[in-house]
Structures are given as C-alpha cells and as structure tokens.
Design a protein around this motif. Sequence first.
Motif, short mmCIF file in Angstrom:
data_model
loop_
_atom_site.label_atom_id
_atom_site.label_comp_id
_atom_site.label_asym_id
_atom_site.label_seq_id
_atom_site.Cartn_x
_atom_site.Cartn_y
_atom_site.Cartn_z
N ALA A 33 0.85 -1.19 0.00
CA ALA A 33 0.00 0.00 0.00
C ALA A 33 0.89 1.24 0.00
O ALA A 33 1.96 1.24 0.59
CB ALA A 33 -0.88 -0.01 1.23
N SER A 93 2.07 2.57 -2.78
CA SER A 93 2.99 2.57 -3.91
C SER A 93 2.50 3.53 -4.99
O SER A 93 1.32 3.84 -5.08
CB SER A 93 3.14 1.16 -4.48
OG SER A 93 1.88 0.67 -4.86
N TYR A 94 3.45 3.96 -5.80
CA TYR A 94 3.16 4.93 -6.85
C TYR A 94 3.19 4.28 -8.23
O TYR A 94 3.87 3.26 -8.43
CB TYR A 94 4.19 6.06 -6.83
CG TYR A 94 4.01 7.06 -5.72
CD1 TYR A 94 3.31 8.24 -5.93
CD2 TYR A 94 4.53 6.82 -4.45
CE1 TYR A 94 3.15 9.16 -4.91
CE2 TYR A 94 4.37 7.73 -3.43
CZ TYR A 94 3.68 8.90 -3.66
OH TYR A 94 3.51 9.81 -2.66
N GLU A 141 1.35 11.14 -11.69
CA GLU A 141 1.57 10.00 -10.80
C GLU A 141 0.28 9.69 -10.04
O GLU A 141 -0.58 10.56 -9.88
CB GLU A 141 2.69 10.30 -9.79
CG GLU A 141 2.35 11.41 -8.83
CD GLU A 141 3.46 11.69 -7.82
OE1 GLU A 141 4.55 11.14 -7.95
OE2 GLU A 141 3.19 12.49 -6.90
N ARG A 193 -1.12 7.35 -6.53
CA ARG A 193 -0.67 6.62 -5.35
C ARG A 193 -1.78 5.67 -4.92
O ARG A 193 -2.92 6.10 -4.71
CB ARG A 193 -0.34 7.60 -4.22
CG ARG A 193 0.21 6.96 -2.99
CD ARG A 193 0.72 8.00 -2.02
NE ARG A 193 1.20 7.37 -0.80
CZ ARG A 193 0.42 7.12 0.23
NH1 ARG A 193 -0.85 7.48 0.22
NH2 ARG A 193 0.90 6.53 1.30
#
Lengths: 119, 241
Positions: B160, B162-163, B224, B226
């Motif tokens: 959890a 992470s990008y 990005e 997340r």
Amino acid sequence: MKLGEIRSQMVAFRLSVDEEARALKDSYLALDRLHQLYRRFDVNEREMAEQVLTEWALSMDENVRFDALALIDDFKIASAVPALQTLLAHLASATSPGAPYEIKKVARIIAGMQPMVKA
Amino acid sequence: MLLLGQPAKAGLLRVPPTSAEPHSGCIAGRTQRPIQSSKRAGIWCPQRARVEIARAEDGAASHTFRLWASFRRQNLYPSRVLKAKDALYDHSYGWKSHVSAEQSNREGSRSLHEGVAGPTHFGSAPGLYATRGGGAAAHEAFHYTFGKAVSSIEKQGRRAGSYATPNGALSPLQAHIDLALPANRGLPDALLRVDLAGLRRAGYEIPQATQAGRMFGMPGGGMEMRFPYPIPPEFIKAVLP
C-alpha cells in the motif's frame, strides 16, 4: 529481550519504515528494511519476532497483513501456518476487493510450507 | 548534436558514429536522393532514428548529470537543470513525434495521441499520452523501480502507498526527473505494468493521477497516482527487465 519489547520494537520500526517509504516514493523499501530487521535478530529474538508476525498476519489492517505475509513467505516461517489457516477462514467471508487474491496468496504460502510442517 | 552549447559526450550509451552514406535500412521511397539525415530528409529509417535518439539522450543525460554535479558543488540549481530537462524533452519527444508521423504516413490515420509511442531506453510501451492526465479512466499504469525489487513484487504484489504513472514510455532519466524520485538512489532500471482495467473490474477504486510536485531537488511535472491499498501480484507484470 522480552516478547513485549520485540513487539513494540517491530511495530515502531514498521511505522518508521512505512513513513520513510512514503517519503521516498519507494514502497519496496519498507519491505526490504523489515527483511533486514528480521535477519538481524538472533535465534531467540527470531522466535519472538515470528510470534509477532503471526499476530500481524491476523491483523484487521490489510497493510499490516501484507508485510506479515511477505516475511512469513520469504523466511518460510512454518510456525505461522495455523494462523494462516485461521486467516483463510476469515478471508472467506470478507467482501473487500482484495480478499480473493489474498486467499490465493495465503493458500500458496501454506502450500509452500507443507513439506516443512510435515517434517 | 549540441545541447545548450555543450557537445554530446560519447560513452554513456556507446552510440556508433553516424555515417553520411545512405543507410541500407532507409526507406528512400521515391526521392532517390542520398540520405544525410533521416529526420531532415523526412524519410523513415528506424535504425538511423534509433542512433539519433540514443545520441540525443546520451548528450542530454551527460549534460544533466554534469549540471546535477554542479548543483551539488555550487548550488546552481534549478534553472540550468530545468534547461537540461527541456533539452531532453525536445529531443526525446521530438523524435517520438517524428516516429509517430512516419508511422501515420505508412499506417493510415494513427497518431501519437492514439497511443503509439516510440521505443525508449525501456523499450516500446503503448499507452503514452492516451492515458496522460487520466488515471481513473486509464487501462494501465507503470511503476519505475529497480531490478532487485521485481521478483518480490511479482510474488507478493505491491505494498500500500505505492506509486505508478500513466506514462510507460519514460527513459530512466526522464522518470527520475518527471516523477521527482530521490536523487541518491540511482536511476530506475525496471518497469512494471499495473493492470488498472483488471483492478477496476475486481472492484478496486483507481486513484486519480495528479502532477508530481517538486521533491528531492527534482522538478517533477509528470503524472503520478498513489495506491492506498496493496496491489495483488495478479495485476502486475514486469515489462523490463
């Protein structure tokens, strides 16, 4: 070192590396650091750490479970198998999107440790 | 090729010298003229184009690294580094546009904006620009990471927090700059694909892609997303290595 101390040390360490991983945009870093922590433990500490990981595997927090399962799988912690079977039963009634995939993962981990459990 | 008045430094990518002779792989079409440069002549030559982009990125990378070193020594950041970044973009994206235009000529009406991206240091990755700015509607996202992490991620999934980015066609250096990755950890050398469509079908909520802000002295600017939940390994596939 007692179990309570190991537990609080591991919890604090996990929170710390979790924060660090978030800051550095590298989620793998946290898992890597947890692996390093486990490797640093001596035999007695590992026994207690394995008990903590077993507790984590039954956590309600899927993120905590994720770390526990990864360590249990990578270090083949056979003593966690009963807890994993309990987790399987819990997950069977879970409705979260990740539950089916976590069931697969837990089943795979248990299957991977069957030879060790039998021995 | 010149970048900001700096000659391209050979060696990083070991690019062979360009010959002035027509390349045997060039598609000369109807012109029958000697080809000095595939870009200038407007003639599609995959091999020559690869050499050109490799040389361009080589020069840009060398220049950028020199500027980073300069920053560390003299605190000259960020204006000169930003110029280097722009130079990198000009050459890299300009080349991709060239590739795309040539492909469009040959294949019909397909264009870069429909998801055709040229090869980069990470290889060819479809989906560029088609998913730019998306996230919630994108079919896939990409995670730039290190080779040592790939086997663990493929086995355990992603943690959890992470990008990922919708852009799978960044070179390691571009990923480093655009996604504002920490400067002291080296350039990513692995690329993972996250199956957003699969996650969506499984009931996961896909996070919105947002613009990466400045961090670690990197300008950011790329998109990005997340993920607040662990991603099962079933939805992750290693593209490279």
